[in-house]
Write a protein that holds these residues in place. Structure first.
Motif, PDB file in Angstrom:
ATOM      1  N   THR A 280       0.861  -1.174   0.000  1.00  0.00           N
ATOM      2  CA  THR A 280       0.000   0.000   0.000  1.00  0.00           C
ATOM      3  C   THR A 280       0.904   1.232   0.000  1.00  0.00           C
ATOM      4  O   THR A 280       2.114   1.122   0.234  1.00  0.00           O
TER       5      THR A 280
ATOM      6  N   LEU B 195      -9.583  -2.808   1.657  1.00  0.00           N
ATOM      7  CA  LEU B 195      -8.966  -3.495   2.790  1.00  0.00           C
ATOM      8  C   LEU B 195      -9.988  -3.977   3.806  1.00  0.00           C
ATOM      9  O   LEU B 195      -9.720  -4.926   4.553  1.00  0.00           O
TER      10      LEU B 195
ATOM     11  N   LEU C  29       1.853  -6.211   1.931  1.00  0.00           N
ATOM     12  CA  LEU C  29       0.724  -7.082   2.226  1.00  0.00           C
ATOM     13  C   LEU C  29       0.608  -8.171   1.169  1.00  0.00           C
ATOM     14  O   LEU C  29       0.968  -7.958   0.006  1.00  0.00           O
TER      15      LEU C  29
ATOM     16  N   VAL D 181      -2.630 -10.013  -0.321  1.00  0.00           N
ATOM     17  CA  VAL D 181      -4.082  -9.866  -0.316  1.00  0.00           C
ATOM     18  C   VAL D 181      -4.712 -11.016  -1.078  1.00  0.00           C
ATOM     19  O   VAL D 181      -4.357 -11.272  -2.233  1.00  0.00           O
TER      20      VAL D 181
ATOM     21  N   ALA E 296     -10.706  -7.427  -0.355  1.00  0.00           N
ATOM     22  CA  ALA E 296      -9.927  -8.370   0.452  1.00  0.00           C
ATOM     23  C   ALA E 296     -10.829  -9.335   1.219  1.00  0.00           C
ATOM     24  O   ALA E 296     -11.846  -8.937   1.803  1.00  0.00           O
TER      25      ALA E 296
ATOM     26  N   GLU F 279      -8.797 -11.946   2.886  1.00  0.00           N
ATOM     27  CA  GLU F 279      -7.764 -12.181   3.902  1.00  0.00           C
ATOM     28  C   GLU F 279      -6.593 -11.248   3.632  1.00  0.00           C
ATOM     29  O   GLU F 279      -6.231 -11.010   2.475  1.00  0.00           O
ATOM     30  N   LEU F 280      -6.001 -10.736   4.709  1.00  0.00           N
ATOM     31  CA  LEU F 280      -4.816  -9.886   4.621  1.00  0.00           C
ATOM     32  C   LEU F 280      -3.706 -10.512   5.449  1.00  0.00           C
ATOM     33  O   LEU F 280      -3.937 -10.967   6.572  1.00  0.00           O
TER      34      LEU F 280
ATOM     35  N   PRO G 144     -11.827  -7.051   7.304  1.00  0.00           N
ATOM     36  CA  PRO G 144     -12.183  -7.321   5.911  1.00  0.00           C
ATOM     37  C   PRO G 144     -13.687  -7.548   5.755  1.00  0.00           C
ATOM     38  O   PRO G 144     -14.327  -8.169   6.608  1.00  0.00           O
TER      39      PRO G 144
END
Length: 225
Positions: free
Chosen positions: A69, A104, A121, A123, A168, A170-171, A180
């Motif tokens: 990001t 996000l 991240l 994603v 998203a 899952e992060l 999320p």
């Protein structure tokens, strides 16, 4: 003549109402099939970002991407059963070769500012082109960074990215205070059963009123005789 007119109006109206009810039953079956297909697609194994994504063909496509990001964000006002009022966080996401957007998740209204710092991240989520805008949608309040819908083209222009949004699921790593809000079929309307019940109920009422009117007409004819 009155009996012919009553039969024409009564039976004709009943046929139309029943046809509308059965049409809604047919639409319900089609919608359930579509929702099952969408749900299966949403939960399929993720793939890399497509080179030339298409809004219709690739809607809900599961993808996974690693990148960073930038610290920039757009905040989209939202209210959900899980969180109440809050903001979706839409951020630019740089994969090294591409610059796209990632949704996000949602934060409470009190966590809108300050914005989250840039970070690396991975994603996993779904491509999405939400249909959230119409002629009644207010223009975003850009000075306050408040948007009222996820307009992919307008957001991409504001953030300088491709018009491509990953929602998203899952992060990795997770972001504190950001929950999320993945793509699901929960917000896809499916009111055909209610519509079918409504049309069949009106048809039953129409039939009852027709029988009642015929009974009254028969009573008047008997009294005259």
């Amino acid at each position: 003549m009155r009996w012919i007119g009553l039969a024409f109006i009564g039976l004709g109206g009943l046929a139309v109402l029943l046809a509308l009810g059965f049409w809604q039953v047919s639409r319900l079956d089609q919608k359930m099939t579509l929702l099952n297909e969408i749900e299966t697609g949403i939960s399929a194994p993720p793939v890399d970002l497509p080179t030339d994504p298409q809004p219709e063909a690739d809607r809900y496509l599961p993808v996974e991407a690693t990148g960073r990001t930038t610290g920039a964000e757009l905040h989209v006002l939202v209210s959900t059963r899980q969180t109440g009022a809050g903001y979706r966080i839409i951020a630019p996401f740089e994969t090294g070769t591409r610059r796209v957007m990632v949704d996000l998740g949602v934060v409470p209204t009190a966590e809108k500012d300050p914005m989250r710092p840039a970070q690396k991240l991975t994603v996993a989520g779904n491509l999405h082109w939400p249909r959230e805008t119409d002629r009644f949608t207010p223009e975003p309040e850009r000075d306050r960074n408040i948007w009222f819908a996820r307009d992919v083209d307008a957001m991409a222009d504001a953030l300088g990215t491709e018009p491509l949004l990953i929602v998203a699921r899952e992060l990795d790593p997770g972001l504190p205070d950001v929950m999320p809000l993945p793509v699901s079929i929960d917000n896809i309307p499916n009111d055909h059963l209610q519509y079918a019940i409504t049309w069949f109920s009106i048809a039953a009422l129409w039939a009852g009123m027709t029988v009642l009117l015929g009974w009254r007409m028969a009573g008047r004819t008997g009294r005259k005789a």
